[in-house]
Design a protein around this motif. Structure first.
Motif, PDB file in Angstrom:
ATOM      1  N   PRO A  20      18.409 -76.079   6.722  1.00  0.00           N
ATOM      2  CA  PRO A  20      19.736 -76.530   6.263  1.00  0.00           C
ATOM      3  C   PRO A  20      20.839 -75.516   6.527  1.00  0.00           C
ATOM      4  N   VAL A  21      21.291 -75.474   7.770  1.00  0.00           N
ATOM      5  CA  VAL A  21      22.321 -74.507   8.178  1.00  0.00           C
ATOM      6  C   VAL A  21      23.526 -75.252   8.744  1.00  0.00           C
ATOM      7  N   PRO A  22      24.687 -74.576   8.859  1.00  0.00           N
ATOM      8  CA  PRO A  22      25.873 -75.226   9.441  1.00  0.00           C
ATOM      9  C   PRO A  22      25.685 -75.569  10.915  1.00  0.00           C
ATOM     10  N   MET A  23      26.626 -76.363  11.421  1.00  0.00           N
ATOM     11  CA  MET A  23      26.527 -76.919  12.772  1.00  0.00           C
ATOM     12  C   MET A  23      26.558 -75.851  13.856  1.00  0.00           C
ATOM     13  N   ASN A  24      27.313 -74.766  13.635  1.00  0.00           N
ATOM     14  CA  ASN A  24      27.389 -73.741  14.686  1.00  0.00           C
ATOM     15  C   ASN A  24      26.023 -73.107  14.967  1.00  0.00           C
ATOM     16  N   LYS A  25      25.138 -73.091  13.949  1.00  0.00           N
ATOM     17  CA  LYS A  25      23.792 -72.541  14.143  1.00  0.00           C
ATOM     18  C   LYS A  25      22.885 -73.518  14.906  1.00  0.00           C
ATOM     19  N   LEU A  26      23.130 -74.822  14.723  1.00  0.00           N
ATOM     20  CA  LEU A  26      22.283 -75.841  15.352  1.00  0.00           C
ATOM     21  C   LEU A  26      22.753 -76.235  16.743  1.00  0.00           C
ATOM     22  N   HIS A  27      24.017 -75.939  17.041  1.00  0.00           N
ATOM     23  CA  HIS A  27      24.616 -76.413  18.289  1.00  0.00           C
ATOM     24  C   HIS A  27      23.836 -76.002  19.549  1.00  0.00           C
ATOM     25  N   PRO A  28      23.414 -74.734  19.685  1.00  0.00           N
ATOM     26  CA  PRO A  28      22.668 -74.355  20.902  1.00  0.00           C
ATOM     27  C   PRO A  28      21.378 -75.168  21.080  1.00  0.00           C
ATOM     28  N   MET A  41       8.661 -78.016  22.056  1.00  0.00           N
ATOM     29  CA  MET A  41       9.328 -76.788  22.487  1.00  0.00           C
ATOM     30  C   MET A  41       8.468 -75.547  22.242  1.00  0.00           C
ATOM     31  N   GLN A  42       8.619 -74.569  23.119  1.00  0.00           N
ATOM     32  CA  GLN A  42       7.930 -73.291  22.920  1.00  0.00           C
ATOM     33  C   GLN A  42       8.595 -72.527  21.775  1.00  0.00           C
ATOM     34  N   THR A  43       7.785 -71.813  21.032  1.00  0.00           N
ATOM     35  CA  THR A  43       8.292 -71.043  19.890  1.00  0.00           C
ATOM     36  C   THR A  43       9.332 -70.021  20.333  1.00  0.00           C
ATOM     37  N   SER A  44       9.091 -69.374  21.462  1.00  0.00           N
ATOM     38  CA  SER A  44      10.015 -68.337  21.956  1.00  0.00           C
ATOM     39  C   SER A  44      11.401 -68.922  22.239  1.00  0.00           C
ATOM     40  N   LEU A  45      11.443 -70.184  22.657  1.00  0.00           N
ATOM     41  CA  LEU A  45      12.710 -70.846  22.929  1.00  0.00           C
ATOM     42  C   LEU A  45      13.474 -71.116  21.627  1.00  0.00           C
ATOM     43  N   LEU A  46      12.748 -71.510  20.612  1.00  0.00           N
ATOM     44  CA  LEU A  46      13.374 -71.718  19.293  1.00  0.00           C
ATOM     45  C   LEU A  46      13.941 -70.403  18.754  1.00  0.00           C
ATOM     46  N   VAL A  47      13.207 -69.312  18.974  1.00  0.00           N
ATOM     47  CA  VAL A  47      13.657 -67.979  18.556  1.00  0.00           C
ATOM     48  C   VAL A  47      15.002 -67.660  19.194  1.00  0.00           C
ATOM     49  N   LEU A  49      17.230 -69.788  20.767  1.00  0.00           N
ATOM     50  CA  LEU A  49      18.304 -70.758  20.525  1.00  0.00           C
ATOM     51  C   LEU A  49      18.851 -70.682  19.096  1.00  0.00           C
ATOM     52  N   LEU A  50      17.946 -70.471  18.132  1.00  0.00           N
ATOM     53  CA  LEU A  50      18.361 -70.481  16.729  1.00  0.00           C
ATOM     54  C   LEU A  50      18.575 -69.080  16.161  1.00  0.00           C
ATOM     55  N   ARG A  51      18.258 -68.061  16.969  1.00  0.00           N
ATOM     56  CA  ARG A  51      18.407 -66.655  16.552  1.00  0.00           C
ATOM     57  C   ARG A  51      17.651 -66.385  15.247  1.00  0.00           C
ATOM     58  N   ILE A  52      16.363 -66.743  15.271  1.00  0.00           N
ATOM     59  CA  ILE A  52      15.498 -66.526  14.115  1.00  0.00           C
ATOM     60  C   ILE A  52      14.266 -65.752  14.557  1.00  0.00           C
ATOM     61  N   ILE A  58       7.882 -70.442  13.992  1.00  0.00           N
ATOM     62  CA  ILE A  58       6.580 -71.111  13.838  1.00  0.00           C
ATOM     63  C   ILE A  58       6.590 -71.991  12.588  1.00  0.00           C
ATOM     64  N   GLN A  59       7.110 -71.417  11.509  1.00  0.00           N
ATOM     65  CA  GLN A  59       7.197 -72.156  10.237  1.00  0.00           C
ATOM     66  C   GLN A  59       8.092 -73.390  10.386  1.00  0.00           C
ATOM     67  N   LEU A  60       9.229 -73.215  11.049  1.00  0.00           N
ATOM     68  CA  LEU A  60      10.173 -74.308  11.251  1.00  0.00           C
ATOM     69  C   LEU A  60       9.528 -75.444  12.054  1.00  0.00           C
ATOM     70  N   LYS A  61       8.835 -75.075  13.110  1.00  0.00           N
ATOM     71  CA  LYS A  61       8.184 -76.078  13.971  1.00  0.00           C
ATOM     72  C   LYS A  61       7.128 -76.864  13.186  1.00  0.00           C
ATOM     73  N   ASN A  62       6.346 -76.142  12.394  1.00  0.00           N
ATOM     74  CA  ASN A  62       5.304 -76.796  11.584  1.00  0.00           C
ATOM     75  C   ASN A  62       5.907 -77.732  10.543  1.00  0.00           C
ATOM     76  N   MET A  63       6.962 -77.256   9.878  1.00  0.00           N
ATOM     77  CA  MET A  63       7.618 -78.067   8.847  1.00  0.00           C
ATOM     78  C   MET A  63       8.290 -79.299   9.462  1.00  0.00           C
ATOM     79  N   TYR A  64       8.894 -79.105  10.613  1.00  0.00           N
ATOM     80  CA  TYR A  64       9.555 -80.223  11.294  1.00  0.00           C
ATOM     81  C   TYR A  64       8.537 -81.312  11.642  1.00  0.00           C
TER      82      TYR A  64
END
Length: 300
Positions: A20-28, A41-47, A49-52, A58-64
């Motif tokens: 649950p973050v603002p749009m500027n974080k999700l835009h990329p 998606m590969q985990t490294s790509l999520l890292v 794009l989302l700067r996490i 890994i947690q985000l992908k599993n929860m999603y």
């Protein structure tokens, strides 16, 4: 059978539910993967794009993956909650102009208030005194007679006074929450929130399960100022959340009004400093109407 647009909206709500973050974080992420098929998606790509961190990715992908098939639209509808995502035509244009616009607005009540052009914010200290109450009651009648919707934050003190006075005078009011809609804060305002969820409007950028966290409240301040043409400040200490709302308002070119107070009260420091910095001192609603009329003429 749900159509492809509803499926995409549900995917977006699933993403926002777990991140649950603002749009500027999700835009990329959305630019790279507009179909939101995070499970591929590969985990490294999520890292990247989302700067996490990798663990967070890994947690985000599993929860999603766990929530992506959850029928969020239906669940929210069962609770009379309307999610308005950033692509929705009812999403307020003024919020899109923020540096970090909410990705989703979860609203409950009279959604027509969201896009009413005439909106004013009234904010002040949680420790606001009777002086704030009387000041708000003095200023409101001309504004309500001109169909201004009053925006505030449902906090105790000045916010509560603004909502309650508006309702008592037959006006319309919007509360911007710093929690999800399942967790009204403060508890003492649960009855007020219940009334507003039927006849007025509750708004939050947080999914319904989000509980009160101190850092959420400064974040919601940008929505209060973002929704409003102008912001009126009653009593506030020199350094407070109220003053941070004013900073958001100034950054976004909003008109600022301040109610002068006693020089003997520490709660006058906030409005008096703002007046020194150029806020308009006001003591009746007609002054605000005149100033806003001039402000619109200059900017049109």
């Amino acid at each position: 059978m749900i159509n492809s647009e509803e499926k995409w909206i549900n995917r977006f709500l699933a993403l926002h539910y777990v991140f649950p973050v603002p749009m500027n974080k999700l835009h990329p992420l959305i630019e790279y993967n507009p179909t939101l098929q995070l499970e591929k998606m590969q985990t490294s790509l999520l890292v990247d794009l989302l700067r996490i961190t990798e663990n967070r990715a890994i947690q985000l992908k599993n929860m999603y993956q766990k929530f992506v098939e959850t029928p969020f639209l239906q669940i929210y509808d069962n609770h009379q909650i309307t999610p308005i995502i950033f692509t929705n035509p009812n999403y307020p244009t003024s919020l899109k102009n923020l540096y970090d616009p909410p990705a989703v607005l979860y609203v409950k009540g009279d959604t027509s208030l969201l896009n009413m052009h005439k909106k004013l914010a009234i904010i002040g200290s949680r420790e606001a005194t009777y002086y704030s109450k009387k000041s708000i009651e003095t200023i409101l009648p001309p504004l309500i007679s001109q169909n201004f919707t009053i925006v505030s934050g449902l906090a105790k003190g000045a916010d509560t006074m603004a909502h309650e006075s508006t309702i008592a005078l037959g006006g319309k009011t919007i509360a911007v929450l710093g929690t999800g809609l399942f967790h009204i804060y403060p508890k003492q305002n649960e009855e007020l929130a219940k009334i507003m969820s039927k006849e007025h409007l509750l708004i939050t950028e947080y999914p319904p399960y989000i509980t009160p966290k101190k850092w959420n409240f400064p974040m919601r301040n940008r929505i209060i100022s973002g929704l409003s043409q102008a912001v009126i400040i009653t009593e506030a200490k020199e350094k407070s959340g109220t003053v941070s709302t004013m900073e958001h308002a100034l950054e976004n070119g909003k008109e600022i009004f301040a109610i002068p107070g006693s020089i003997h009260s520490p709660l006058s420091a906030g409005p008096h400093n703002l007046i020194l910095e150029g806020a308009k001192p006001v003591w009746n609603g007609y002054q605000i109407l005149e100033e806003l009329q001039e402000f619109e003429q200059i900017n049109n």
